[in-house]
Motif scaffolding. Structure first.
Motif, mmCIF file in Angstrom:
data_model
loop_
_atom_site.group_PDB
_atom_site.id
_atom_site.type_symbol
_atom_site.label_atom_id
_atom_site.label_comp_id
_atom_site.label_asym_id
_atom_site.label_seq_id
_atom_site.Cartn_x
_atom_site.Cartn_y
_atom_site.Cartn_z
ATOM 1 N N ARG A 10 0.831 -1.206 0.000
ATOM 2 C CA ARG A 10 0.000 0.000 0.000
ATOM 3 C C ARG A 10 0.857 1.243 0.000
ATOM 4 N NH1 ARG A 10 -4.935 -1.503 4.218
ATOM 5 N NH2 ARG A 10 -5.772 -3.227 3.004
ATOM 6 N N LEU A 11 0.437 2.210 -0.793
ATOM 7 C CA LEU A 11 1.170 3.458 -0.912
ATOM 8 C C LEU A 11 0.748 4.421 0.186
ATOM 9 C CD1 LEU A 11 3.086 5.146 -2.691
ATOM 10 C CD2 LEU A 11 1.082 5.917 -3.951
ATOM 11 N N THR A 12 1.700 5.124 0.782
ATOM 12 C CA THR A 12 1.390 6.102 1.818
ATOM 13 C C THR A 12 1.847 7.477 1.384
ATOM 14 O OG1 THR A 12 3.483 6.060 3.000
ATOM 15 C CG2 THR A 12 1.921 4.305 3.501
ATOM 16 N N ALA A 13 1.303 8.476 2.014
ATOM 17 C CA ALA A 13 1.662 9.855 1.680
ATOM 18 C C ALA A 13 3.109 10.136 1.988
ATOM 19 C CB ALA A 13 0.751 10.822 2.439
ATOM 20 N N MET A 14 3.679 9.505 3.010
ATOM 21 C CA MET A 14 5.033 9.819 3.422
ATOM 22 C C MET A 14 6.076 9.050 2.646
ATOM 23 S SD MET A 14 4.984 12.225 5.567
ATOM 24 C CE MET A 14 6.633 12.160 6.265
ATOM 25 N N SER A 15 5.648 8.197 1.737
ATOM 26 C CA SER A 15 6.621 7.425 0.975
ATOM 27 C C SER A 15 7.393 8.296 0.007
ATOM 28 C CB SER A 15 5.900 6.329 0.179
ATOM 29 O OG SER A 15 5.167 5.494 1.020
ATOM 30 N N GLU A 16 6.768 9.350 -0.528
ATOM 31 C CA GLU A 16 7.365 10.067 -1.636
ATOM 32 C C GLU A 16 8.536 10.961 -1.262
ATOM 33 O OE1 GLU A 16 4.603 11.030 -4.989
ATOM 34 O OE2 GLU A 16 3.221 11.165 -3.311
ATOM 35 N N PRO A 17 8.425 11.804 -0.266
ATOM 36 C CA PRO A 17 9.557 12.674 0.023
ATOM 37 C C PRO A 17 10.833 11.908 0.323
ATOM 38 C CG PRO A 17 7.579 13.475 1.104
ATOM 39 C CD PRO A 17 7.261 12.127 0.577
ATOM 40 N N THR A 18 10.718 10.785 0.989
ATOM 41 C CA THR A 18 11.913 10.038 1.370
ATOM 42 C C THR A 18 12.553 9.352 0.186
ATOM 43 O OG1 THR A 18 10.482 8.184 1.907
ATOM 44 C CG2 THR A 18 11.085 9.646 3.707
ATOM 45 N N ALA A 19 11.801 9.105 -0.900
ATOM 46 C CA ALA A 19 12.367 8.460 -2.078
ATOM 47 C C ALA A 19 12.725 9.473 -3.152
ATOM 48 C CB ALA A 19 11.374 7.454 -2.640
ATOM 49 N N GLY A 20 12.537 10.743 -2.870
ATOM 50 C CA GLY A 20 12.690 11.776 -3.876
ATOM 51 C C GLY A 20 14.063 11.842 -4.491
ATOM 52 N N LYS A 21 15.110 11.522 -3.739
ATOM 53 C CA LYS A 21 16.456 11.608 -4.281
ATOM 54 C C LYS A 21 16.686 10.627 -5.427
ATOM 55 C CE LYS A 21 18.545 13.276 0.022
ATOM 56 N NZ LYS A 21 19.546 13.017 1.074
ATOM 57 N N SER A 243 -9.546 -1.110 -0.931
ATOM 58 C CA SER A 243 -9.401 -2.570 -0.960
ATOM 59 C C SER A 243 -8.334 -2.960 -1.962
ATOM 60 C CB SER A 243 -10.724 -3.240 -1.320
ATOM 61 O OG SER A 243 -10.525 -4.620 -1.581
ATOM 62 N N HIS A 244 -7.259 -3.560 -1.460
ATOM 63 C CA HIS A 244 -6.220 -4.047 -2.361
ATOM 64 C C HIS A 244 -6.752 -5.215 -3.187
ATOM 65 C CE1 HIS A 244 -2.234 -4.752 -3.906
ATOM 66 N NE2 HIS A 244 -2.293 -6.015 -3.518
#
Length: 897
Positions: A10-21, A243-244
């Protein structure tokens, strides 16, 4: 919270900034800007196409800016220029976040960007506008460009797929599955739909290209659009997808059923009915799948609303709404009861625009905006983007509703027995509205581009603050697999289920190609061998060149070459098309839209002269026509056609020729071989092969018209159908008159009996530009007859001396009776040897002035030669007076049945 989402599903809102690099923001930016630039170019092409419906000559006589070439450039620009670049921009942002790994190579990314835009789009557009193309829907780029598209799709697979395969299948989020599925299945589907039809003729080729018509949307556009939707919703709302399980159910339903839909573009065609029924069932099942998908997505949007504050999420949310509408549209129009009315109409055009400019475009914009907000140096103007949203929503919604209504009206007209031009007349107000919707749509796209290149830079910081505030209230954690034995047990089972589903998905794709492509081709080839004449004539060199011109100019996008197995088609055009009639067509030109009438039986309907005039100046002969002019194929006049015009007319004249030469004996023999094939028998048992209402008939019976008074409706009928040749006042001086041979009659110098007018309006005048008007009601033909009789000027009824009468009688018997008959009825013993029957003086009386002129000058284009060198002035006057005595204006004839 974990640093990236590859540890769960499942994708979360906080996943993106940390993977931005790990995101290559330069390529996100490059493809994003390229997408918007190509979008504006493609939209410009589309606007010019729409304007030609209401102002056909707006681009002058340029073939480069002709309707067909512009439409080719428009569709390919939307598909590959806009959506292709938009999807790549999103993938460069999403794949590192979904996998926790960088894409394969920056160098591959640069090559992909360069090839896609400078080896596909730029040269592709230039070639299309130069007339180098293939007449296949959604596959108009020529084969050389197709090669570079295949290379690009291969590079995309190399660039984006390896990061997913670094992790076990059970850890893939649903967006990942859509991306993987799209990249793999598009590589399989693209060559099938773009290359194979060049080598498979006629209806068999149509069955294969029909798969790509649908797979281009179903296996390329839709999966990547849904990948964006499934990515942006949880990332922007801070909540996981509802629902996944439903997500994956929708994913596999899409890839199972979409490939089986393609043949629903050819319902009631010659393609085997079993394949059609399979596509109809798959279309209905796909509608159920979409309902499941959209329900899941709408539940995932709970709390955010249909118009979320986040502009990227707002576009995505509306994309979901468009998705359910366009999918239910597609499922319904595939059903036979509805298809027989709306197919070929603007309903389908509204449907395709809702799919590409509604659902896919709004998803693509949402994906770009979502990624843009996370590019540190990118500019971002929320005010302009907000205005863009409302302009696009309003413009696209009105356009689709407008085209849908127009399509329903067109279908109703075609189901009736009224003139084809009536469908053009009722459509014109809706075409005006469609063109007007280009204003908010174009403005919306311009503001979208400005919104991403103006405004403050570095919006990432403020956006991240919003995300943090959001996730403080909505703690979202990815679903991870428990450690130890339970982890291995669940992971192994899930992996196996995904592998099974993957194999099944590829199997269904292969099945679709087999059931809807290869098997129909086999059946059609067998049918052609069984039912075709022993030696059907192939096209001549000139006709083959003309066929290429017909394809190059997009004629198949206005005129179908398939008479469907429907009573409405049979009544209007004649016997349904058999498979063998298109056996020499590489690629097929069956078409999927009718703006003009079907041309399957166009041969021997009009004269060569009429075709030249119609190509040079369509509205000169058909005032209500919206066909573009092809004056560029002539040296300044229809009297001076270039070789290309000759070739094109030769091809048009060949349409239906083979079946006509074989008929009726060929159909009698074919019936013996058709067996229990009821669809073939429907065609073979048609009492009339060519029912084209304009086709002239020599000496056929006709219904007698009623005597009516002329009125406003009669005047409008005259202006819309007759004034182009005969002129507004019936003097034979219409815009086309000077180019036609023989010239249109000056009706003010003639009187006609009701019987004569009944004959001409029903049967036309064979081998002249005067067509039959059997597609007009008896009332309308009677009104036209009233207009014609009203043009006749009062004629002198002076007494004729016995001496003059005797001279005229002698001259007539000596020189005229062998053609015009002893009684002046046009049935002399030599009459049937002439291409154009001699005048029937019993039912037509020419004024003295006109009669003398004809005797002195002859009638160019007919067998009536000048007599000035063989008759004296007195003899000419005498015979002119004599033939007037034959006329019987109102002979109270009974209706001729």
């Amino acid at each position: 919270m974990p640093a990236a989402i590859h540890g769960g599903t499942r994708l979360t809102a906080m996943s993106e900034p940390t993977a931005g690099k790990q995101v290559d923001t330069q390529l996100v930016y490059a493809h994003g800007i390229a997408a918007l630039i190509t979008l504006l170019i493609a939209i410009t092409f589309g606007i010019l196409v729409s304007l030609q419906f209401i102002a056909p000559d707006i681009t002058g006589n340029s073939l480069t800016l002709g309707w067909g070439r512009l439409r080719y450039a428009h569709t390919q620009g939307i598909m590959f220029g806009w959506l292709g670049n938009a999807f790549f921009a999103f993938l460069y942002h999403a794949v590192p976040i979904l996998t926790g790994s960088q894409v394969t190579s920056k160098r591959v990314g640069r090559w992909l960007f360069a090839i896609w835009n400078f080896a596909v789009m730029v040269p592709g557009w230039l070639l299309l506008l130069a007339g180098v193309s293939q007449p296949l829907e959604w596959a108009e780029f020529p084969l050389i460009i197709d090669l570079f598209i295949l290379i690009s799709f291969g590079l995309a697979a190399v660039q984006f797929l390896p990061p997913f395969f670094k992790h076990s299948l059970e850890k893939l989020y649903v967006s990942s599955w859509y991306i993987i599925g799209s990249l793999i299945f598009t590589l399989l589907a693209f060559p099938m739909g773009n290359i194979a039809p060049e080598f498979v003729p006629g209806a068999a080729g149509a069955a294969i290209s029909g798969l790509w018509i649908h797979d281009s949307v179903g296996l390329f556009v839709t999966p990547l659009a849904l990948a964006i939707v499934y990515f942006v919703i949880p990332a922007a709302t801070g909540r996981p997808i509802f629902s996944h399980f439903l997500s994956m159910l929708g994913f596999w339903g899409l890839f199972f059923f979409y490939p089986l839909n393609g043949t629903h573009h050819y319902i009631f065609s010659v393609i085997p009915m079993e394949a059609q029924l399979g596509a109809i069932a798959a279309s209905a099942l796909l509608g159920v799948v979409v309902i499941i998908v959209v329900t899941n997505l709408l539940l995932s949007l709970r709390g955010a609303g249909i118009f979320p504050k986040d502009i990227g999420l707002r576009f995505v949310a509306m994309s979901v709404i468009f998705y359910i509408v366009v999918s239910l549209q597609g499922a319904s129009q595939a059903q036979m009861v509805f298809n027989q009315t709306v197919h070929f109409t603007d309903w389908v055009i509204g449907h395709s625009h809702l799919a590409m400019l509604g659902f896919a475009t709004f998803a693509g914009i949402g994906g770009i905006l979502h990624a843009w907000q996370r590019i540190p140096s990118a500019r971002y103007n929320p005010t302009l983007l907000n205005c863009s949203y409302w302009l696009l929503l309003g413009g696209i919604s009105v356009m689709v509703i407008d085209l849908t209504i127009a399509g329903i009206l067109q279908g109703q007209v075609w189901q009736s027995d009224v003139s084809w031009l009536e469908s053009v007349r009722v459509s014109k107000p809706y075409w005006v509205v469609r063109s007007l919707t280009a204003i908010p749509i174009a403005a919306g796209f311009i503001l979208l581009l400005l919104g991403l290149i103006t405004g403050p830079a570095g919006s990432r910081m403020s956006f991240s603050e919003n995300i943090s505030a959001n996730t403080e209230n909505h703690e979202v954690k990815p679903v991870t697999i428990d450690a130890g034995h339970e982890k291995r047990k669940r992971g192994s089972g899930l992996t196996m289920s995904y592998l099974v589903a993957s194999v099944a998905g590829i199997g269904f794709f292969v099945l679709s190609v087999g059931l809807l492509g290869i098997w129909p081709a086999k059946v059609l080839n067998e049918q052609s061998s069984a039912l075709a004449p022993q030696h059907p004539l192939p096209l001549t060199n000139s006709e083959e060149r003309g066929r290429k011109i017909y394809a190059r100019e997009g004629c198949a996008y206005c005129h179908t070459q398939q008479i469907r197995y429907l009573q409405a088609d049979v009544n209007r055009f004649g016997a349904p098309t058999l498979a063998w009639e298109s056996r020499f067509d590489y690629p097929h030109l069956m078409g999927t839209r009718r703006i003009g009438p079907d041309l399957s039986r166009a041969g021997n309907v009009r004269t060569e002269n009429w075709h030249y005039v119609h190509l040079f100046s369509p509205r000169a002969v058909v005032p209500q026509s919206i066909m573009p002019a092809y004056a560029a194929l002539f040296d300044g006049s229809p009297d001076n056609p270039k070789q290309e015009a000759r070739d094109l007319v030769a091809y048009i004249e060949s349409l239906g020729r083979a079946r006509e030469l074989a008929w009726p004996e060929g159909d009698v023999l074919a019936r013996e071989k058709a067996g229990e094939n009821k669809w073939a028998m429907m065609s073979l048992e048609s009492p009339i092969l060519n029912r084209n209402p304009a086709k002239t008939q020599r000496g056929e019976k006709y219904p007698l018209l009623s005597i009516l008074e002329s009125n406003e409706l009669a005047d409008n009928l005259w202006s819309d159908n007759c004034a182009g040749c005969h002129g507004e006042n019936g003097r034979g001086d219409g815009p086309a008159a000077k180019w036609l041979e023989p010239m249109p009659a000056n009706l003010s110098e003639r009187e006609f009996s009701l019987e004569k007018l009944s004959d001409v309006l029903w049967n036309g005048v064979h081998n002249t530009a005067m067509p039959a008007w059997r597609d007009h009601s008896a009332e309308n033909r009677s009104l036209l007859a009233a207009v014609v009789r009203g043009f006749s000027l009062p004629q002198s009824t002076n007494e004729i001396s016995e001496e003059t009468l005797e001279i005229g009688s002698s001259i007539y018997k000596t020189h005229c009776a062998e053609c015009h008959g002893d009684d002046g009825d046009g049935n002399g013993f030599a009459a049937k040897e002439f291409p154009i029957m001699p005048s029937d003086f019993k039912n037509e009386r020419v004024s003295m002035k006109e009669s003398v002129r004809i005797l002195k000058n002859g009638v160019k284009g007919t067998s009536m030669a000048p007599w000035v060198d063989r008759l004296t002035e007195r003899e000419i006057i005498a015979v002119s007076l004599y033939i007037r005595r034959f006329f019987e204006k109102d002979n109270n004839a009974e209706a001729v049945q």
